[in-house]
Design a protein around this motif. Structure first.
Motif, PDB file in Angstrom:
ATOM      1  N   ARG A 187       0.847  -1.203   0.000  1.00  0.00           N
ATOM      2  CA  ARG A 187       0.000   0.000   0.000  1.00  0.00           C
ATOM      3  C   ARG A 187       0.879   1.248   0.000  1.00  0.00           C
ATOM      4  O   ARG A 187       1.871   1.334   0.697  1.00  0.00           O
ATOM      5  CB  ARG A 187      -0.893  -0.001   1.234  1.00  0.00           C
ATOM      6  N   ILE A 188       0.492   2.235  -0.816  1.00  0.00           N
ATOM      7  CA  ILE A 188       1.227   3.499  -0.879  1.00  0.00           C
ATOM      8  C   ILE A 188       1.042   4.272   0.421  1.00  0.00           C
ATOM      9  O   ILE A 188      -0.082   4.476   0.877  1.00  0.00           O
ATOM     10  CB  ILE A 188       0.758   4.343  -2.076  1.00  0.00           C
ATOM     11  N   VAL A 189       2.157   4.706   1.008  1.00  0.00           N
ATOM     12  CA  VAL A 189       2.105   5.493   2.239  1.00  0.00           C
ATOM     13  C   VAL A 189       2.840   6.829   2.089  1.00  0.00           C
ATOM     14  O   VAL A 189       2.958   7.592   3.043  1.00  0.00           O
ATOM     15  CB  VAL A 189       2.680   4.703   3.432  1.00  0.00           C
ATOM     16  N   GLY A 190       3.325   7.098   0.881  1.00  0.00           N
ATOM     17  CA  GLY A 190       3.984   8.374   0.626  1.00  0.00           C
ATOM     18  C   GLY A 190       4.213   8.557  -0.863  1.00  0.00           C
ATOM     19  O   GLY A 190       4.406   7.571  -1.591  1.00  0.00           O
ATOM     20  N   VAL A 191       4.156   9.793  -1.330  1.00  0.00           N
ATOM     21  CA  VAL A 191       4.394  10.079  -2.746  1.00  0.00           C
ATOM     22  C   VAL A 191       5.247  11.324  -2.890  1.00  0.00           C
ATOM     23  O   VAL A 191       5.218  12.229  -2.051  1.00  0.00           O
ATOM     24  CB  VAL A 191       3.082  10.274  -3.545  1.00  0.00           C
ATOM     25  N   LYS A 204       7.127  18.680  -7.162  1.00  0.00           N
ATOM     26  CA  LYS A 204       5.797  19.267  -7.277  1.00  0.00           C
ATOM     27  C   LYS A 204       4.929  18.992  -6.060  1.00  0.00           C
ATOM     28  O   LYS A 204       4.299  19.892  -5.508  1.00  0.00           O
ATOM     29  CB  LYS A 204       5.126  18.715  -8.541  1.00  0.00           C
ATOM     30  N   THR A 205       4.861  17.726  -5.653  1.00  0.00           N
ATOM     31  CA  THR A 205       3.985  17.328  -4.543  1.00  0.00           C
ATOM     32  C   THR A 205       4.685  16.309  -3.665  1.00  0.00           C
ATOM     33  O   THR A 205       5.200  15.306  -4.155  1.00  0.00           O
ATOM     34  CB  THR A 205       2.671  16.720  -5.076  1.00  0.00           C
ATOM     35  N   LEU A 206       4.689  16.574  -2.365  1.00  0.00           N
ATOM     36  CA  LEU A 206       5.235  15.640  -1.390  1.00  0.00           C
ATOM     37  C   LEU A 206       4.158  15.385  -0.347  1.00  0.00           C
ATOM     38  O   LEU A 206       3.630  16.324   0.249  1.00  0.00           O
ATOM     39  CB  LEU A 206       6.476  16.229  -0.723  1.00  0.00           C
ATOM     40  N   ALA A 207       3.806  14.124  -0.150  1.00  0.00           N
ATOM     41  CA  ALA A 207       2.757  13.789   0.815  1.00  0.00           C
ATOM     42  C   ALA A 207       3.065  12.466   1.490  1.00  0.00           C
ATOM     43  O   ALA A 207       3.594  11.538   0.862  1.00  0.00           O
ATOM     44  CB  ALA A 207       1.388  13.714   0.123  1.00  0.00           C
ATOM     45  N   VAL A 208       2.723  12.389   2.767  1.00  0.00           N
ATOM     46  CA  VAL A 208       2.934  11.181   3.569  1.00  0.00           C
ATOM     47  C   VAL A 208       1.627  10.821   4.256  1.00  0.00           C
ATOM     48  O   VAL A 208       0.852  11.713   4.643  1.00  0.00           O
ATOM     49  CB  VAL A 208       4.044  11.402   4.612  1.00  0.00           C
TER      50      VAL A 208
END
Length: 232
Positions: A70-74, A130-134
């Motif tokens: 599962r993705i937990v950060g991008v 561009k986008t950093l998310a956790v």
């Protein structure tokens, strides 16, 4: 450690887009401006842009192997040239912003334009984060740092001279500074007003300004693979 960082693939687009909806837009300081603000987190234009970033091989995902990958950060990032900056500015400058998200786009394009990082570092291309998310349940565990460090190393090994990020909150600015990025230009939200003199963007404290942060990648020390369990 069950979380790894790897290159984002085209097949990640749907999950990554939903992840941004759930863990970026609702937590982005600028979008916490008081009031109701309609937002379309995904549409054909946004999807096309995100796919273009993935195709460059410069975007990353953190996945939790203990939870089926599962993705937990991008970290959405791509190569930017001076012409891209001018095009972005001309697109937002030709229409009058009305919605908060339109004001935000105008503000961020304007601050990037005034930063003049291409001229400052005398380069013709840069890796732009561009986008950093956790995942909101996994913050304060160093995951954002791992994503940014891996992105820096990716840019360095590909010969990209500069990495740039526009930090819209105090915490992201602090993170980038701790990794050696310097502030090229910053602007206070209180100074950005509409035609009636009203402050448009009003994030909660301690987020008072946006900062364009940059680092010369080719002057970075080589990446230490022992620091993080990371795969490309």
């Amino acid at each position: 450690m069950t979380t790894i960082v790897r290159e984002m693939k085209l097949e990640d687009i749907d999950e990554a887009s939903l992840f941004i909806r759930d863990h970026f837009y609702g937590h982005e300081p600028l979008m916490q401006t008081p009031g109701e603000h309609p937002l379309i987190y995904d549409d054909p234009q946004k999807r096309k842009y995100r796919l273009s970033l993935i195709q460059q091989g410069t975007s990353l995902v953190a996945v939790d192997q203990s939870k089926g990958g599962r993705i937990v950060g991008v970290a959405f990032a791509g190569i930017m040239h001076p012409s891209d900056l001018e095009l972005n500015w001309s697109e937002v400058n030709e229409r009058k912003p009305k919605l908060l998200i339109e004001h935000i786009h105008y503000f961020l394009c304007n601050i990037k334009k005034h930063a003049q990082f291409f001229e400052h570092y005398d380069v013709t291309d840069a890796l732009y984060l561009k986008t950093l998310a956790v995942d909101s349940t996994m913050r304060r565990q160093g995951l954002a740092r791992r994503l940014v460090v891996t992105l820096m190393e990716l840019g360095r090994t590909r010969g990209i001279p500069l990495m740039v990020a526009t930090c819209t909150g105090a915490y992201s600015t602090r993170l980038m500074a701790s990794l050696g990025m310097e502030c090229v230009h910053s602007e206070l939200y209180a100074d950005f007003k509409d035609e009636d003199g009203n402050v448009v963007i009003q994030p909660p404290a301690p987020h008072t300004e946006a900062s364009v942060m940059a680092i010369k990648l080719q002057e970075m020390p080589s990446y230490n693979p022992g620091l993080y369990k990371t795969f490309f």
